[in-house]
Scaffold this motif. Structure first.
Motif, PDB file in Angstrom:
ATOM      1  N   ASP A  46       7.916   0.931  -9.905  1.00  0.00           N
ATOM      2  CA  ASP A  46       7.335   0.470  -8.644  1.00  0.00           C
ATOM      3  C   ASP A  46       6.111  -0.417  -8.866  1.00  0.00           C
ATOM      4  O   ASP A  46       5.549  -0.957  -7.906  1.00  0.00           O
ATOM      5  CB  ASP A  46       6.998   1.645  -7.717  1.00  0.00           C
ATOM      6  N   HIS A  47       5.727  -0.605 -10.131  1.00  0.00           N
ATOM      7  CA  HIS A  47       4.597  -1.478 -10.465  1.00  0.00           C
ATOM      8  C   HIS A  47       4.993  -2.666 -11.336  1.00  0.00           C
ATOM      9  O   HIS A  47       4.179  -3.558 -11.557  1.00  0.00           O
ATOM     10  CB  HIS A  47       3.505  -0.667 -11.159  1.00  0.00           C
TER      11      HIS A  47
ATOM     12  N   THR B  68       0.819  -1.215   0.000  1.00  0.00           N
ATOM     13  CA  THR B  68       0.000   0.000   0.000  1.00  0.00           C
ATOM     14  C   THR B  68       0.853   1.265   0.000  1.00  0.00           C
ATOM     15  O   THR B  68       0.345   2.356   0.237  1.00  0.00           O
ATOM     16  CB  THR B  68      -0.924   0.024   1.232  1.00  0.00           C
ATOM     17  N   GLY B  69       2.144   1.118  -0.273  1.00  0.00           N
ATOM     18  CA  GLY B  69       3.049   2.266  -0.227  1.00  0.00           C
ATOM     19  C   GLY B  69       3.272   2.892  -1.585  1.00  0.00           C
ATOM     20  O   GLY B  69       2.887   2.354  -2.621  1.00  0.00           O
ATOM     21  N   THR B  70       3.911   4.041  -1.556  1.00  0.00           N
ATOM     22  CA  THR B  70       4.272   4.737  -2.779  1.00  0.00           C
ATOM     23  C   THR B  70       5.599   4.187  -3.318  1.00  0.00           C
ATOM     24  O   THR B  70       6.096   3.168  -2.843  1.00  0.00           O
ATOM     25  CB  THR B  70       4.324   6.250  -2.532  1.00  0.00           C
ATOM     26  N   SER B  71       6.181   4.869  -4.302  1.00  0.00           N
ATOM     27  CA  SER B  71       7.317   4.304  -5.031  1.00  0.00           C
ATOM     28  C   SER B  71       8.535   4.013  -4.154  1.00  0.00           C
ATOM     29  O   SER B  71       9.305   3.105  -4.455  1.00  0.00           O
ATOM     30  CB  SER B  71       7.725   5.239  -6.177  1.00  0.00           C
ATOM     31  N   GLN B  72       8.723   4.764  -3.070  1.00  0.00           N
ATOM     32  CA  GLN B  72       9.860   4.519  -2.173  1.00  0.00           C
ATOM     33  C   GLN B  72       9.533   3.542  -1.053  1.00  0.00           C
ATOM     34  O   GLN B  72      10.427   3.102  -0.331  1.00  0.00           O
ATOM     35  CB  GLN B  72      10.343   5.834  -1.550  1.00  0.00           C
ATOM     36  N   GLY B  73       8.250   3.214  -0.906  1.00  0.00           N
ATOM     37  CA  GLY B  73       7.844   2.409   0.233  1.00  0.00           C
ATOM     38  C   GLY B  73       7.903   3.218   1.517  1.00  0.00           C
ATOM     39  O   GLY B  73       8.336   4.369   1.543  1.00  0.00           O
ATOM     40  N   VAL B  74       7.422   2.600   2.596  1.00  0.00           N
ATOM     41  CA  VAL B  74       7.486   3.212   3.928  1.00  0.00           C
ATOM     42  C   VAL B  74       7.939   2.121   4.906  1.00  0.00           C
ATOM     43  O   VAL B  74       7.321   1.045   4.934  1.00  0.00           O
ATOM     44  CB  VAL B  74       6.109   3.768   4.368  1.00  0.00           C
ATOM     45  N   PRO B  75       8.992   2.338   5.703  1.00  0.00           N
ATOM     46  CA  PRO B  75       9.767   3.561   5.821  1.00  0.00           C
ATOM     47  C   PRO B  75      10.630   3.836   4.596  1.00  0.00           C
ATOM     48  O   PRO B  75      10.988   2.924   3.852  1.00  0.00           O
ATOM     49  CB  PRO B  75      10.638   3.305   7.057  1.00  0.00           C
ATOM     50  N   VAL B  76      10.974   5.114   4.431  1.00  0.00           N
ATOM     51  CA  VAL B  76      11.863   5.540   3.360  1.00  0.00           C
ATOM     52  C   VAL B  76      13.306   5.417   3.851  1.00  0.00           C
ATOM     53  O   VAL B  76      13.607   5.735   5.012  1.00  0.00           O
ATOM     54  CB  VAL B  76      11.548   7.002   2.963  1.00  0.00           C
TER      55      VAL B  76
END
Length: 255
Positions: free
Chosen positions: A78-79, A8-16
């Motif tokens: 990221d996809h 469910t994260g963006t291109s860098q993921g979390v944590p960055v």
């Protein structure tokens, strides 16, 4: 239909990497976000939308041992970066993996994974059956009808998908009226909500909420979330009852 949020994260993921903000330092498991992807189980079939860099870890975490097809929303890394890790499914299932995407996306994948598509293949490379789809045509996978929905990721076309009463959209900033009509009537809507402040190519939290109010699903989940949005617990407290933040590993059934 069972829906599982693989990431469910963006291109860098979390944590960055290298970030010590309250979200990245959070001990709440819901604030640990791999790159965005979902798994669908429908009538005994197993489908994945997007194979990001974390695809292997997601398959292992959810103990997914069967995969009938992969569908791609768009060509960003990221996809797509985890496509090579379909190999175990090739070996187990002894067949090529059907991969559904637009011509533009397939062409990008063929450039980035050229070894998969060579005439003379190195032993053990992924075995793929490329299937072209269009934003204007319903397509089928193993008898399951899937309706593409075009959204704009700034100037890049991205496909969302509607299957029955479920619609999944990621990496959207705008949705044309004609495409909105395809979404209306969905009982469950998944939509990207990157952060609170303006972003050139993603819905902000407020923009995503406005879109939910416009479409009026019974339930909505937000995904493709950045560490800039805030902690899961803090953001959820501010949301209407029918809107929730998704988190990695979240599952729900849709009858």
């Amino acid at each position: 239909m069972r829906v599982t949020f693989l990431g469910t994260g963006t291109s860098q993921g979390v944590p960055v990497i290298g970030c010590n903000c309250p979200v990245c330092a959070s001990l709440d498991f819901r604030d640990k976000r791999l790159r965005s992807s979902i798994h669908l189980e429908i009538a005994g079939k197993s489908l994945v939308i997007d194979t990001g860099p974390d695809f292997r870890a997601q398959m292992l975490r959810e103990q997914i041992s069967k995969l009938d097809a992969v569908i791609f929303t768009h060509e960003h890394k990221d996809h797509t970066a985890g496509l090579d890790d379909i190999r175990p499914f090739n070996f187990m299932q002894k067949k090529d993996m059907p991969v559904f995407a637009t011509t533009k996306v397939l062409n990008q994948i063929k450039r980035e994974f050229a070894y998969i598509f060579e005439e003379v293949k190195y032993p053990g490379v992924p075995q793929v059956k490329a299937e072209t789809i269009s934003k204007d045509e319903v397509f089928e996978i193993e008898g399951i009808s899937i309706h593409p929905i075009e959204v704009m990721h700034y100037r890049l076309p991205v496909l969302g998908f509607r299957i029955g009463d479920f619609t999944y959209i990621t990496d959207a900033k705008t949705i044309a009226p004609r495409e909105l009509e395809k979404i209306k009537g969905s009982k469950v809507l998944v939509l990207n909500a990157l952060q609170s402040s303006h972003h050139i190519s993603h819905f902000t939290l407020d923009e995503a909420i406005e879109m939910v109010h416009l479409i009026q699903p019974e339930k909505a989940y937000f995904t493709h979330i950045s560490h800039k949005l805030g902690t899961h617990a803090d953001v959820e407290r501010k949301l209407p009852d029918h809107i929730r933040l998704a988190f990695d590993g979240l599952k729900f059934d849709l009858v």
